[in-house]
Design a protein around this motif. Structure first.
Motif, PDB file in Angstrom:
ATOM      1  N   GLY A  71       0.830  -1.215   0.000  1.00  7.51           N
ATOM      2  CA  GLY A  71       0.000   0.000   0.000  1.00  7.51           C
ATOM      3  C   GLY A  71       0.855   1.251   0.000  1.00  7.51           C
ATOM      4  O   GLY A  71       0.567   2.217  -0.727  1.00  7.51           O
ATOM      5  N   LEU A  72       1.927   1.223   0.790  1.00  8.17           N
ATOM      6  CA  LEU A  72       2.831   2.368   0.854  1.00  8.17           C
ATOM      7  C   LEU A  72       3.547   2.566  -0.482  1.00  8.17           C
ATOM      8  O   LEU A  72       3.753   3.702  -0.926  1.00  8.17           O
ATOM      9  CB  LEU A  72       3.855   2.149   1.975  1.00  8.17           C
ATOM     10  CG  LEU A  72       4.735   3.341   2.362  1.00  8.17           C
ATOM     11  CD1 LEU A  72       3.898   4.525   2.812  1.00  8.17           C
ATOM     12  CD2 LEU A  72       5.716   2.934   3.465  1.00  8.17           C
ATOM     13  N   ALA A  73       3.898   1.471  -1.149  1.00 10.87           N
ATOM     14  CA  ALA A  73       4.549   1.564  -2.459  1.00 10.87           C
ATOM     15  C   ALA A  73       3.622   2.214  -3.480  1.00 10.87           C
ATOM     16  O   ALA A  73       4.046   3.069  -4.270  1.00 10.87           O
ATOM     17  CB  ALA A  73       4.954   0.166  -2.939  1.00 10.87           C
ATOM     18  N   ALA A  74       2.342   1.830  -3.454  1.00 12.30           N
ATOM     19  CA  ALA A  74       1.365   2.429  -4.374  1.00 12.30           C
ATOM     20  C   ALA A  74       1.197   3.918  -4.094  1.00 12.30           C
ATOM     21  O   ALA A  74       1.082   4.737  -5.020  1.00 12.30           O
ATOM     22  CB  ALA A  74       0.022   1.712  -4.246  1.00 12.30           C
ATOM     23  N   VAL A  75       1.214   4.278  -2.807  1.00  8.78           N
ATOM     24  CA  VAL A  75       1.089   5.688  -2.423  1.00  8.78           C
ATOM     25  C   VAL A  75       2.308   6.473  -2.883  1.00  8.78           C
ATOM     26  O   VAL A  75       2.193   7.587  -3.404  1.00  8.78           O
ATOM     27  CB  VAL A  75       0.897   5.809  -0.890  1.00  8.78           C
ATOM     28  CG1 VAL A  75       1.140   7.241  -0.426  1.00  8.78           C
ATOM     29  CG2 VAL A  75      -0.501   5.361  -0.507  1.00  8.78           C
TER      30      VAL A  75
END
Length: 304
Positions: free
Chosen positions: A87-91
């Motif tokens: 999720g952090l990578a997508a953000v």
């Protein structure tokens, strides 16, 4: 001990205590200026590489820096740990792309100020204090002034900056979860690596199609170093020297830095109303963060 000796001892102690604080301030100033100078240099490469190409290079630089610093043991990650990391990578990927696309359309100062609404919203979301409600209303007024409808208003650029703001808010929340589930910088490093991998095919295609010049590539690399590597290391060192509350308040000056650097480097001039709106939003954030930290500290002392 004589009065003179006591005074000398007190002065020496104060000097020793203030030295780390001042070095911390210098690091925070350097971090903020580096971040915004990096963004302005990135904008210089937009005509050749476009925001996508510049962001791809920046993500690759960030991945190298964070992997070197965090050294994550990726094979040991569990499913519960990978979930927030992905999720952090997508953000990461979305936040930088939408911000740079917004800078390309509406300018550095306005884009960064609107993006700054993300952390402000996170700070205000769970609060029930009257002062935070006043800060929220003041920030809302500032946003209305900044985005007031005009024939030349770029609504797509404003929308992209607001998406970047949502991403920054999600980044803060996800970072907390990642920090709870993974030690040190492993989670952030893994997220940066995944984000960099996501940009490999897209960035390679853009670089192939646009035939980048040496100057554009150097600008993109400089943006990666100045907006990723330098702020990361400077913030890490600054947090060892100043309280987290002071660090949070000082972050509020980033929109001001962005507007000034946009004017000096990119010749992007803002009107008096826009400057006033930026000042209101920055002040609202500083007041909210500062008073929230003081309130929390008093509450902790009362419970002891």
């Amino acid at each position: 001990m004589t009065l003179e000796a006591r005074a000398e001892t007190t002065s020496a102690a104060a000097a020793q205590g203030s030295s780390p604080r001042w070095s911390g301030v210098a690091l925070m100033v350097g971090s903020g200026l580096s971040n915004q100078v990096g963004a302005s240099i990135a904008a210089l490469a937009f005509p050749v590489l476009g925001p996508v190409g510049v962001v791809a290079v920046r993500q690759w630089v960030a991945a190298v820096v964070l992997l070197s610093a965090g050294r994550p043991n990726l094979r040991s990650f569990t499913v519960a740990q990978w979930r927030p990391v992905l999720g952090l990578a997508a953000v990461f990927a979305t936040m930088n792309l939408t911000l740079y696309a917004a800078i390309d359309r509406i300018g550095l100062g306005l884009a960064v100020t609107l993006e700054f609404l993300g952390p402000l919203a996170v700070a205000l979301a769970s609060s029930r204090r009257r002062i935070d409600l006043a800060c929220a209303l003041a920030a809302a007024v500032g946003v209305v002034v900044l985005t007031r409808p005009r024939p030349s208003t770029d609504y797509l650029g404003i929308g992209l900056a607001l998406i970047a703001a949502v991403c920054w808010g999600c980044y803060i929340l996800l970072n907390r979860t990642v920090g709870e589930r993974l030690p040190g910088l492993q989670g952030s490093a893994a997220a940066a690596a995944v984000s960099g991998l996501l940009y490999l095919p897209l960035g390679a295609a853009v670089l192939w199609l646009h035939q980048p010049t040496v100057g554009a590539l150097l600008c993109a690399l400089a943006a990666g170093v100045l907006s990723s590597a330098v702020p990361f290391l400077a913030d890490l060192l600054a947090l060892r020297r100043v309280p987290a509350r002071f660090f949070g308040i000082f972050m509020s000056v980033n929109p001001v830095f962005a507007a000034l650097i946009g004017m000096l480097v990119l010749d992007q001039h803002l009107g008096a109303a826009s400057w006033l709106a930026i000042t209101v939003i920055v002040t609202a954030n500083a007041v909210s963060v500062g008073t929230a930290a003081s309130h929390s500290k008093k509450k902790t002392n009362l419970l002891r």
